[in-house]
Enzyme design. Structure first.
Site, PDB file in Angstrom:
ATOM      1  N   LYS A 281      14.756  14.987  13.257  1.00  0.00           N
ATOM      2  CA  LYS A 281      15.607  14.486  14.323  1.00  0.00           C
ATOM      3  C   LYS A 281      16.798  15.030  14.579  1.00  0.00           C
ATOM      4  O   LYS A 281      17.292  15.493  13.441  1.00  0.00           O
ATOM      5  CB  LYS A 281      15.359  13.081  14.259  1.00  0.00           C
ATOM      6  CG  LYS A 281      14.045  12.241  14.243  1.00  0.00           C
ATOM      7  CD  LYS A 281      14.195  10.568  14.003  1.00  0.00           C
ATOM      8  CE  LYS A 281      12.992   9.810  14.038  1.00  0.00           C
ATOM      9  NZ  LYS A 281      12.234   9.960  15.337  1.00  0.00           N
ATOM     10  N   ARG A 361       2.003   6.443  12.939  1.00  0.00           N
ATOM     11  CA  ARG A 361       0.497   6.550  13.303  1.00  0.00           C
ATOM     12  C   ARG A 361      -0.038   6.926  11.886  1.00  0.00           C
ATOM     13  O   ARG A 361      -1.357   6.620  11.753  1.00  0.00           O
ATOM     14  CB  ARG A 361       0.275   7.293  14.207  1.00  0.00           C
ATOM     15  CG  ARG A 361       0.412   8.724  14.205  1.00  0.00           C
ATOM     16  CD  ARG A 361       0.267   9.314  15.586  1.00  0.00           C
ATOM     17  NE  ARG A 361       1.689   8.903  16.130  1.00  0.00           N
ATOM     18  CZ  ARG A 361       2.062   9.587  17.545  1.00  0.00           C
ATOM     19  NH1 ARG A 361       1.261  10.156  18.341  1.00  0.00           N
ATOM     20  NH2 ARG A 361       3.206   9.231  18.060  1.00  0.00           N
TER      21      ARG A 361
HETATM   22  N1  BES Z   1      10.149   5.938  14.377  1.00  0.00           N
HETATM   23  C1  BES Z   1       9.943   6.682  15.552  1.00  0.00           C
HETATM   24  C2  BES Z   1       9.935   6.013  17.024  1.00  0.00           C
HETATM   25  C3  BES Z   1      11.297   5.345  17.466  1.00  0.00           C
HETATM   26  C4  BES Z   1      12.028   5.847  18.361  1.00  0.00           C
HETATM   27  C5  BES Z   1      11.527   3.943  17.052  1.00  0.00           C
HETATM   28  C6  BES Z   1      12.995   5.317  18.779  1.00  0.00           C
HETATM   29  C7  BES Z   1      12.589   3.578  17.358  1.00  0.00           C
HETATM   30  C8  BES Z   1      13.457   4.218  18.423  1.00  0.00           C
HETATM   31  C9  BES Z   1       8.518   7.348  15.363  1.00  0.00           C
HETATM   32  O1  BES Z   1       8.364   7.736  14.063  1.00  0.00           O
HETATM   33  C10 BES Z   1       8.771   8.750  16.140  1.00  0.00           C
HETATM   34  O2  BES Z   1       9.587   9.758  15.591  1.00  0.00           O
HETATM   35  N2  BES Z   1       7.937   9.082  17.052  1.00  0.00           N
HETATM   36  C11 BES Z   1       7.936  10.210  17.914  1.00  0.00           C
HETATM   37  C12 BES Z   1       6.528  10.576  18.296  1.00  0.00           C
HETATM   38  C13 BES Z   1       6.586  11.967  18.591  1.00  0.00           C
HETATM   39  C14 BES Z   1       6.813  13.076  17.761  1.00  0.00           C
HETATM   40  C15 BES Z   1       5.200  12.345  19.248  1.00  0.00           C
HETATM   41  C16 BES Z   1       8.879   9.973  19.192  1.00  0.00           C
HETATM   42  O3  BES Z   1       8.642   8.805  19.720  1.00  0.00           O
HETATM   43  O4  BES Z   1       9.711  10.889  19.570  1.00  0.00           O
HETATM   44 MN    MN Z   2       9.161   9.718  13.419  1.00  0.00          MN
END
Ligand code: BES
Ligand code: MN
Ligand code: ZN
Length: 507
Positions: A281, A361
């Site tokens: 990230k 997931r």
């Molecule tokens: N933990 C994150 C989702 C999240 C984002 C929670 C912001 C709280 C605040 C999750 O694991 C994630 O990174 N999801 C990705 C999925 C994508 C790579 C398909 C996302 O939402 O960007």
């Molecule tokens: Mn994630």
């Protein structure tokens, strides 16, 4: 917070601060406010009449007005708290308004308050008292745990004042439930608040086990060996990148004499820190990813409340805890993982990893399969799963998905008690093609559009035919701004709704 019911005339209540709820009975849009106090007797109204006539207080939701040495009352202060329009005011407004009273008292060093139970025909006294107490407890929580100059400003005592007319047994139940639920929500929030270095998967497992010991639930906390034994290839694929071992937390509530009927499987995402892994990230806001275990915390909080409320239904709580890290051992985009098999004669589903940041997931896939293996007949999961859910719903509603209308209907009923806001999004089979993979059964991301839905579609593959509800709380688990009734930070969202959903299956 010490809570008790008091059956007394409001004029006789000796307290630092007596809070009463006010509403506006005017109906027209620009009509002059017609202020009402929702009190069991008229003593506060007499004390406040002049200021109410003065027009500076309009009883808007969570508006406050303080009177010192109110005439005719033994209370040192009288606080009016608005509920908004009388015709629309519900117990959910009471929950917030009582929180507003507590957060009014806290910075002023007032450590003991009384609140008049709202007397309104539209509110069932038991549920109103319960909401009042929940709101007070939730409001008392502040997340400044590690400030060396932290001052304990807790409100230590709350008296809920009812009139003589009320059904005492019912409001006693309301009070007791309010305490149990409010404390469970704060327990969940305290876990969510912990930073990643102070709440590793192992430590989360210890916290869950301590809670279970204290409240009489059975608990097992497994780690790497068990993941391999169960061939949880999806869960392990996330855990493998971290030096911190994963924790597979299994909490069980088995009420005496209940040997048939449903078994509810509660599955929570417990990513104690989500860097994204190799698909790392950006640095901005990454610190927030300590709350990526909020779904797991909601399940631990729910199990705590279940242990105290003792519903006659069997419940299994599972938290899949891991840290999502980049390292020489981390999984890579393009890797193929085999999830846990759904039965001895079944092959585990193969998953192509497109993005290692779609890790929630993966851990939940094996968590759902394991819940079924342990006998769950109905599943509910909670997860901070996607940023996309906040793009869709903002930070007002969380997302809810289900493969079964009847099971969803039970959840919708639960929301009427919890007051939490969830909006249903689809998991229709037409979306399935978005997660089709060239090389494997499915891939772990679905492209640019409908990100919350494709994440839910992925989970649906593992729920299979078992009735299942999925809660995506990514936009709601952390509140960036304080509100008059609650501090900024971990919200504890979903715990109250999951609890009420469970109670609807009582035999
Ligand atoms: N933990 C994150 C989702 C999240 C984002 C929670 C912001 C709280 C605040 C999750 O694991 C994630 O990174 N999801 C990705 C999925 C994508 C790579 C398909 C996302 O939402 O960007
Ligand atoms: Mn994630
Ligand atoms: Zn995550």
């Amino acid at each position: 917070m010490n809570t008790k019911l008091l059956n007394s005339a409001l004029s006789d209540v000796e307290t630092e601060l007596l809070a009463v709820f006010a509403s506006d009975g005017a109906t027209g849009k620009d009509a002059k406010p017609e202020l009402r106090l929702l009190t069991p007797d008229d003593a506060p109204l007499k004390a406040a009449q002049a200021v109410l006539d003065g027009g500076e207080f309009r009883a808007e939701a969570n508006e406050t007005l303080l009177l010192h040495a109110p005439a005719g009352l033994k209370a040192k202060r009288l606080l009016l708290v608005g509920l908004g329009k009388a015709a629309k005011a519900t117990i959910h407004d009471v929950r917030k308004a009582s929180g507003t009273a507590v957060r009014f008292a806290k910075p002023r060093g007032i450590r003991e308050i009384a609140v008049a139970a709202p007397a309104a025909e539209s509110m069932e006294p038991k549920l109103a008292v319960r909401a009042l107490v929940e709101g007070a407890l939730v409001a008392d929580f502040d997340p400044d745990t590690y400030r060396s100059d932290r001052k304990d400003r807790s409100v230590q005592a709350l008296q809920v004042v009812t009139g003589a007319a009320v059904d005492r047994a019912a409001v006693e139940i309301g009070l007791r439930e309010g305490v149990i639920v409010g404390e469970a929500q704060n327990f969940a929030r305290s876990l969510v608040n912990e930073p990643g270095n102070r709440l590793t998967p192992t430590i989360l497992g210890q916290r869950a086990a301590e809670m279970c010991r204290e409240y009489g639930l059975t608990c097992e906390v497994h780690s790497t060996g068990k993941l391999h034994e169960l061939q949880m290839g999806a869960f392990w694929s996330v855990a493998q990148g971290s030096d911190e071992p994963p924790a597979l937390i299994v909490m069980r509530y088995e009420p005496k004499g209940v040997t048939d009927g449903p078994v509810l499987g509660l599955v929570g995402k417990g990513i104690t820190f989500d860097t994204g892994g190799i698909s790392i990230k950006p640095a901005d806001n990454m610190e927030k990813m300590k709350y990526d275990m909020a779904g797991g915390a909601a399940m631990i909080g729910t199990m705590r409340a279940i242990a105290q409320l003792q519903p006659k239904v069997r419940v299994i709580g599972i938290v899949c805890a891991a840290e999502n890290m980049p390292s020489g051992k981390a999984q890579k985009p393009g890797d193929v993982q085999i999830a846990m098999a759904a039965g001895p004669d079944r092959a585990g589903k193969s998953i192509e990893i497109i993005n290692t940041d779609a890790e929630g997931r993966l851990v939940l896939a094996d968590g759902l399969t394991y819940a079924k293996q342990l006998g769950a007949t109905h599943l509910i999961d909670a997860a901070t799963l996607t940023g996309a859910v906040s793009v869709a719903l903002g930070t007002i509603n969380a997302g809810v998905f289900s493969n079964d209308d009847a099971t969803y209907a039970e959840f919708a009923e639960a929301l009427k008690i919890s007051g939490e806001r969830f909006w249903r999004l689809p998991v229709e089979d037409d979306y399935r093609e978005l997660i089709r993979s060239q090389i494997a059964d499915i891939k772990n991301t679905g492209g640019r559009y409908g990100g919350a839905i494709t994440a839910a579609m992925f989970l649906k593959e593992f729920a299979e035919d078992t009735p299942w509800v999925h809660l995506d709380i990514a936009g709601m688990a952390w509140q960036d701004e304080a509100k008059p009734w609650v501090a900024a930070g971990p919200s504890g969202v979903a715990m109250r709704s999951i609890l009420e959903w469970v109670r609807r299956y009582e035999g």
